[in-house]
Design a protein around this motif. Sequence first.
Motif, PDB file in Angstrom:
ATOM      1  N   ALA A  32       6.975  -2.643   9.913  1.00 18.06           N
ATOM      2  CA  ALA A  32       6.031  -1.261   9.571  1.00 18.06           C
ATOM      3  C   ALA A  32       5.441  -0.982  10.814  1.00 18.06           C
ATOM      4  O   ALA A  32       4.907  -2.053  11.687  1.00 18.06           O
ATOM      5  CB  ALA A  32       6.004  -1.461   8.318  1.00 18.06           C
ATOM      6  N   SER A  36       0.264   0.067   7.927  1.00 19.91           N
ATOM      7  CA  SER A  36       0.603   0.446   6.714  1.00 19.91           C
ATOM      8  C   SER A  36       0.565  -1.278   5.535  1.00 19.91           C
ATOM      9  O   SER A  36       0.164  -2.019   5.785  1.00 19.91           O
ATOM     10  CB  SER A  36       2.819  -0.734   6.918  1.00 19.91           C
ATOM     11  N   LEU A  38       2.149  -2.461   3.224  1.00 23.79           N
ATOM     12  CA  LEU A  38       3.263  -3.205   2.720  1.00 23.79           C
ATOM     13  C   LEU A  38       4.014  -4.410   3.303  1.00 23.79           C
ATOM     14  O   LEU A  38       4.782  -5.373   2.621  1.00 23.79           O
ATOM     15  CB  LEU A  38       4.811  -2.384   2.946  1.00 23.79           C
ATOM     16  N   LEU A  41       5.002  -7.720  -0.227  1.00 21.71           N
ATOM     17  CA  LEU A  41       6.655  -7.583  -0.241  1.00 21.71           C
ATOM     18  C   LEU A  41       7.403  -8.477   0.157  1.00 21.71           C
ATOM     19  O   LEU A  41       7.042  -9.252   1.188  1.00 21.71           O
ATOM     20  CB  LEU A  41       6.952  -5.753   0.489  1.00 21.71           C
ATOM     21  N   ASP A  45      12.419  -7.712  -2.601  1.00 19.28           N
ATOM     22  CA  ASP A  45      11.384  -6.161  -2.793  1.00 19.28           C
ATOM     23  C   ASP A  45      11.710  -5.311  -1.561  1.00 19.28           C
ATOM     24  O   ASP A  45      12.325  -4.431  -2.058  1.00 19.28           O
ATOM     25  CB  ASP A  45      10.028  -6.718  -2.454  1.00 19.28           C
ATOM     26  N   ALA A  49      14.269  -2.060  -1.884  1.00 17.63           N
ATOM     27  CA  ALA A  49      13.733  -0.772  -1.467  1.00 17.63           C
ATOM     28  C   ALA A  49      14.755  -0.279  -0.355  1.00 17.63           C
ATOM     29  O   ALA A  49      15.056   1.073  -0.495  1.00 17.63           O
ATOM     30  CB  ALA A  49      12.547  -1.459  -0.563  1.00 17.63           C
ATOM     31  N   ALA A  60       1.730   0.531  -3.288  1.00 11.48           N
ATOM     32  CA  ALA A  60       2.738   1.055  -2.128  1.00 11.48           C
ATOM     33  C   ALA A  60       4.489   1.111  -1.854  1.00 11.48           C
ATOM     34  O   ALA A  60       4.796   0.202  -2.593  1.00 11.48           O
ATOM     35  CB  ALA A  60       2.315   0.118  -0.863  1.00 11.48           C
ATOM     36  N   ARG A  61       4.867   2.278  -2.384  1.00 16.24           N
ATOM     37  CA  ARG A  61       6.277   2.715  -2.315  1.00 16.24           C
ATOM     38  C   ARG A  61       7.101   2.229  -0.538  1.00 16.24           C
ATOM     39  O   ARG A  61       6.708   3.486  -0.118  1.00 16.24           O
ATOM     40  CB  ARG A  61       6.150   3.826  -3.302  1.00 16.24           C
ATOM     41  N   PRO A  62       7.578   1.303  -0.984  1.00 15.03           N
ATOM     42  CA  PRO A  62       8.369   1.161   0.926  1.00 15.03           C
ATOM     43  C   PRO A  62       9.374   2.854   1.060  1.00 15.03           C
ATOM     44  O   PRO A  62      10.188   3.189  -0.484  1.00 15.03           O
ATOM     45  CB  PRO A  62       8.844   0.079   0.614  1.00 15.03           C
ATOM     46  N   GLN A 123       3.872   4.158   4.794  1.00 15.37           N
ATOM     47  CA  GLN A 123       4.752   3.818   3.511  1.00 15.37           C
ATOM     48  C   GLN A 123       6.335   3.212   4.673  1.00 15.37           C
ATOM     49  O   GLN A 123       6.983   2.853   3.776  1.00 15.37           O
ATOM     50  CB  GLN A 123       4.900   4.881   2.422  1.00 15.37           C
ATOM     51  N   ILE A 125       9.015   1.313   5.925  1.00 14.19           N
ATOM     52  CA  ILE A 125       9.926   0.118   6.425  1.00 14.19           C
ATOM     53  C   ILE A 125      10.866   0.385   7.391  1.00 14.19           C
ATOM     54  O   ILE A 125      12.478   1.038   7.291  1.00 14.19           O
ATOM     55  CB  ILE A 125       9.270  -0.633   5.885  1.00 14.19           C
ATOM     56  N   VAL A 142       6.261  -7.538   9.095  1.00 13.76           N
ATOM     57  CA  VAL A 142       5.936  -7.748   7.619  1.00 13.76           C
ATOM     58  C   VAL A 142       6.263  -8.809   7.096  1.00 13.76           C
ATOM     59  O   VAL A 142       5.764  -9.931   6.097  1.00 13.76           O
ATOM     60  CB  VAL A 142       6.621  -5.961   6.605  1.00 13.76           C
TER      61      VAL A 142
END
Length: 151
Positions: A32, A36, A38, A41, A45, A49, A60-62, A123, A125, A142
């Motif tokens: 990312a 970020s 993220l 995660l 998760d 995603a 956070a919404r990936p 956001q 990834i 990440v």
Amino acid sequence: MKRAVTLLVWALTVASPAASAADDVQTLVAVASDRSPLAGLKPADLRLAFLALPVGEGGARPRPVINQSNPLLYEVFLQKVVFLSSQHYQRQMVSHVFQRGGTRPAVVDDERRVVELLREDPQRISFMWAKDAQRYEGLKVVRVLWQGPVR
């Protein structure tokens, strides 16, 4: 005599080019933007995603980007992260769009474009080989998704 044959076979196996190719270990990582949020995660998760399903409560919404710049990379991703064949993965995406009204993840076949999209939106990834991720500024790993020999 039997032991000598076993040792000879073992020595030839170790010295063969096929054996050294089997030792070629690759590391698949989720990447990312270095901005970020993220980083926390979990593997489950990340799988959700990339299946375009909701992840966690709030936070956070990936926004996944499917990296198809390398066929082997994509195949390893499908097998080791999503646990689906390409055909089943595509069916899952189409089903998700029709049943839940969601959107399919962006699919990009150029690694530089993947990097651009990640840098533009914290956001987003994606995934790539660790050795490739190291070449780009503005990215962070990440999570390690998988590591092993690739043939």
